[in-house]
Design a protein around this motif. Structure first.
Motif, short mmCIF file in Angstrom:
data_model
loop_
_atom_site.label_atom_id
_atom_site.label_comp_id
_atom_site.label_asym_id
_atom_site.label_seq_id
_atom_site.Cartn_x
_atom_site.Cartn_y
_atom_site.Cartn_z
N LEU A 14 0.73 -1.14 0.09
CA LEU A 14 0.01 0.12 -0.01
C LEU A 14 0.69 1.48 -0.09
N GLU A 44 -3.30 5.05 0.70
CA GLU A 44 -3.95 3.85 0.75
C GLU A 44 -4.24 3.24 1.99
N GLU A 61 -6.44 5.25 4.13
CA GLU A 61 -7.75 5.07 3.69
C GLU A 61 -8.36 3.83 4.37
#
Length: 290
Positions: A138, A142, A145
């Motif tokens: 990631l 990301e 998130e």
């Protein structure tokens, strides 16, 4: 060594954390290991892998560290420091982005560098250096998130609920960026021995690690003017990590990786921060003992 490990485990227990540690004498190879091969969440510690990749590509001529990058206000990665917290457009060089990434753990700076080099390149670098249990899946945006999604509609307030934390992908090494304490000290040793990059780029990496502004974890265990501490922290809910190198005036150099998970969900937990320095100091003292 049994006594040393008992003291380290007692320190972790007293601080209310579960901890994993590896400390390596960079020159002799002697070591102290306490769960050194446990898969751990790297969080922002993985920025060290990105930094090494950046300098590896610069050394190979694939990028110029003075290359300028535009950073508009829209789309910045969440975070409390650096570009992530700034309000206006910015233009700066790759090497200055690297400074912000390492000194104040700027997530936006890290993702701008990742956009330039790519996650695949970061994983290729760690593989080349023999870090077989280190992998990034990631970007930092990301990663943040996943925390937002898994926390649910209550947002950040939900991160004090232990039940909510059990569903965070970001806290599961199998589903997020991960490594082991032993892999991280191996990486640090390669940087300090100029085996990860050329000598020029190794010196640049070491300089940036020495500019980190946080003294409350690893450096707290070595409060001496003639002992130099360079490192990189990583934090997520209940997670407090740091990897770094401690250098003594007699030439002793020790690569250190400490990863912890706290029982408490409190965002501010000074004993959990300080035990990183305490445990590292116990291990280093054992390696330095006659």
């Amino acid at each position: 060594m049994t006594t040393t490990l008992a003291r380290i485990r007692a320190a972790f227990d007293d601080a209310g954390v579960t901890g994993w540690l590896h400390v390596l004498d960079i020159d002799s190879g002697t070591q102290v290991a306490a769960g050194a091969d446990q898969p751990v969440i790297t969080a922002s510690v993985h920025k060290l892998c990105l930094l090494v990749t950046l300098h590896e590509q610069a050394a190979a001529g694939r990028l110029d560290l003075t290359e300028q990058v535009e950073c508009p206000t829209a789309g910045r990665t969440a975070g409390p420091t650096g570009l992530s917290a700034m309000l206006d457009p910015v233009r700066m060089s790759l090497r200055d982005l690297a400074y912000l990434m390492m000194a104040v753990s700027d997530n936006t700076a890290a993702d701008l560098l990742l956009a330039r080099v790519g996650l695949d390149a970061v994983n290729a670098t760690t593989a080349r250096l023999g870090l077989g249990r280190t992998h990034a899946t990631l970007t930092f945006g990301e990663l943040m998130e996943t925390v937002r999604q898994d926390a649910g509609p209550a947002g950040a307030q939900a991160l004090t609920d232990p039940y909510v934390l059990t569903r965070l992908r970001a806290l599961d090494p199998a589903r997020t960026n991960h490594s082991t304490p032993r892999d991280m000290t191996r990486l640090l040793r390669a940087v300090w021995r100029d085996e990860a990059c050329t000598a020029e780029h190794g010196a640049a990496i070491r300089r940036l690690l020495g500019l980190q502004v946080w003294p409350h974890r690893l450096a707290s265990g070595f409060p001496f003017d003639d002992v130099h501490v360079a490192g990189k922290t990583g934090s997520l809910p209940t997670v407090r990590n740091e990897v770094g190198v401690v250098e003594y005036p007699d030439g002793g150099r020790y690569a250190i990786a400490v990863f912890t998970r706290a029982a408490s969900t409190a965002a501010t937990l000074p004993p959990a921060d300080a035990v990183i320095g305490t445990a590292a100091r116990i291990a280093v003292d054992a390696l330095r003992a006659p």
